[in-house]
Design an enzyme around this catalytic site. Structure first.
Site, mmCIF file in Angstrom:
data_model
loop_
_atom_site.group_PDB
_atom_site.id
_atom_site.type_symbol
_atom_site.label_atom_id
_atom_site.label_comp_id
_atom_site.label_asym_id
_atom_site.label_seq_id
_atom_site.Cartn_x
_atom_site.Cartn_y
_atom_site.Cartn_z
ATOM 1 C CB CYS A 66 -0.910 -0.021 1.228
ATOM 2 S SG CYS A 66 -1.640 1.559 1.654
ATOM 3 N N GLY A 67 0.677 2.116 -1.011
ATOM 4 C CA GLY A 67 1.471 3.344 -1.118
ATOM 5 C C GLY A 67 1.268 4.280 0.051
ATOM 6 C CG HIS A 68 -2.466 6.023 0.749
ATOM 7 N ND1 HIS A 68 -2.081 7.200 0.151
ATOM 8 C CD2 HIS A 68 -3.570 5.604 0.081
ATOM 9 C CE1 HIS A 68 -2.913 7.483 -0.835
ATOM 10 N NE2 HIS A 68 -3.817 6.531 -0.907
ATOM 11 C CB CYS A 69 0.939 1.320 4.246
ATOM 12 S SG CYS A 69 -0.807 0.838 4.268
#
Length: 489
Positions: free
Chosen positions: A56-59
């Protein structure tokens, strides 16, 4: 139960706090699994847990901020942890995790959603507020430091047995996640029987005047805690969304543009305080956000967003950006006389494929046809989950072709939802069923397989249509939504 503040126990607590819980090497973030999750969160007065996926990019963006916050909070005896949902699938399902990252605050095992920004200082500030009483009792020696302890601090000068103190306490309990509250019985510097809001911006402080009710105090705090005109970014975007007021964006690309256009817009913002919020937005960083207001990426620019229903009101970029043109749009929004701008792709002709293509201009015709049940996917072309779903969804459309159950899709990046639709899209894909004869929308949270959709429609659709499903051994894609990035705001 609040965390103990007994300093004599801090050393001992630090030694035993994380017994049986392993943190990654050189990390102060705890790794939780099915085996140690319950014992850990139930054993802490307060703990923050991130549920994440490694891809996950946001993670990934949150990870360094989370590490910094963990180190700072460890010194304050507040643990924070993480759960890898690609490994701990059962645990994440038990916790109702549907998107990444999801952050939850646990108080003695009872969860609540984390409401702060995803930056280290915001995480630290948010959790520190959780350890404090909703309303701190102050005295002459502590009031000065307390008033300067956070970006916004509310202090009441109220007798212990007064009705006004009860009102302040009630508001403090409701807003404790966002603000710091204190009370003192009397003060030489503060007006007795009143409330003062201290802030590290604009005029520095505001005094509550007029009625003293929960509603008036809440409005006083909500209005005055937002800068007259701040720079919008990841740390404060959610706050403006939560404020509920229309939001005016001034896009600028250079200091010269800010100097040229800022003063007049700031004067307008001050005049309309409490009715509309205004922000600067750096077009070099967040220029793509202009499309969310139906503006072209040409600077300077100005647009207004109704944060409650998503309606957009751009200032015509064919004209010069003047304060007169800005005021005309702002006045139209506040009076309700200005029609919102609607972004829509062309209505497809023909539109007789197995999956109906819905755009803004044919939404009501297709989705709100009361004779049909409509299963609609709100997607983004770049969304990986949406791409994986596409062939399954086409097969589903073929299965229901010719029935009164419509399978439809809507590119939510290229089209605006009607402003009277009772939801906004928070992640991709979002899948909903609008039942025949009803305005009700039901969320689809089942497996993204043909079997899953057919079983759901057999149960929920008003119109009945039998579809035979061949059971397959293929593993279903986990049910989760990719967060909308709001152009990194």
């Amino acid at each position: 139960m609040r965390l103990s503040s007994a300093l004599a126990l801090v050393g001992l607590a630090a030694t035993s706090l994380f017994a049986g819980v392993q943190a990654a090497e050189n990390s102060d973030v705890l790794d939780l699994t099915q085996k140690n999750f319950a014992s850990t969160v139930n054993g802490e007065d307060l703990i923050l847990v991130e549920f994440f996926a490694p891809w996950c990019g946001h993670c990934k963006a949150l990870a360094p901020e989370y590490e910094v916050a963990a180190t700072q909070l460890k010194a304050k005896n507040i643990p924070i942890a993480k759960v890898d949902c690609t490994v701990e699938t059962d645990l994440c399902q038990e916790q109702g995790i549907q998107g990444y990252p999801t952050l939850k605050v646990f108080r003695n095992g009872t969860p609540s959603d984390y409401q702060g920004a995803r930056k280290a200082d915001a995480i630290v500030s948010y959790l520190q507020k959780q350890t404090q009483p909703a309303l701190t009792i102050l005295n002459a020696e502590t009031v000065a430091d307390f008033s300067a302890s956070d970006k916004v601090v509310i202090v009441g000068v109220l007798p212990a047995d007064s009705e006004k103190r009860k009102i302040l306490l009630s508001v403090a309990n409701k807003l404790r996640d966002d603000f710091t509250f204190g009370v003192i019985e009397e003060s030489e510097d503060l007006k007795a029987g009143g409330v003062v809001l201290y802030k590290k911006f604009d005029e520095g402080k505001n005094l509550l005047e007029g009625d003293f009710t929960e509603e008036s105090l809440t409005e006083f705090i909500t209005v005055n805690s937002v800068p007259i005109m701040d720079e919008i970014g990841p740390n404060n975007y959610a706050k403006y969304m939560d404020a509920g007021l229309p939001l005016g964006y001034l896009f600028v690309s250079t200091p010269e543009q800010r100097t040229q256009y800022g003063p007049e817009v700031e004067a307008l913002a001050k005049e309309l305080r409490g009715k509309m919020n205004f922000v600067y937005i750096d077009s070099a960083k967040f220029g793509a956000h202009a499309s969310n207001l139906n503006l072209k990426e040409s600077w300077p620019a100005f647009g207004v967003q109704n944060v409650q229903n998503g309606a957009k009101y751009p200032v015509d970029q064919a004209q010069d950006l003047s304060i007169e043109n800005i005021k005309a749009v702002v006045d139209g929004v506040l009076s309700g006389k200005l029609e919102p701008s609607i972004k829509s792709e062309a209505v497809p002709e023909p539109n007789d494929g197995p999956v109906k293509v819905v755009v803004a201009h044919n939404y009501k015709e297709i989705v709100e046809d009361q004779s049909k049940d409509v299963l609609i996917e709100f997607y983004a072309p770049w969304c990986g989950h949406c791409k994986n779903l596409a062939p399954i969804y086409e097969e589903l459309g073929e299965a229901y072709k010719g029935s009164d159950i419509v399978i439809a899709k809507f590119d939510a990046t290229a089209n605006d939802l009607p402003t009277d639709v009772p939801f906004q899209i928070q992640g991709f894909p979002t899948i909903k069923l609008r039942k025949a004869g009803s305005s009700e929308y039901i969320d689809y949270n089942g497996e993204r397989t043909k079997d899953g959709f057919v079983e759901f429609l057999a149960k929920e659709a008003v119109n009945k249509f039998e579809v035979k499903v061949e059971k397959k051994e293929a593993e279903a894609e986990p049910v989760q939504a990719e967060d909308i990035e709001h152009d990194e705001l």
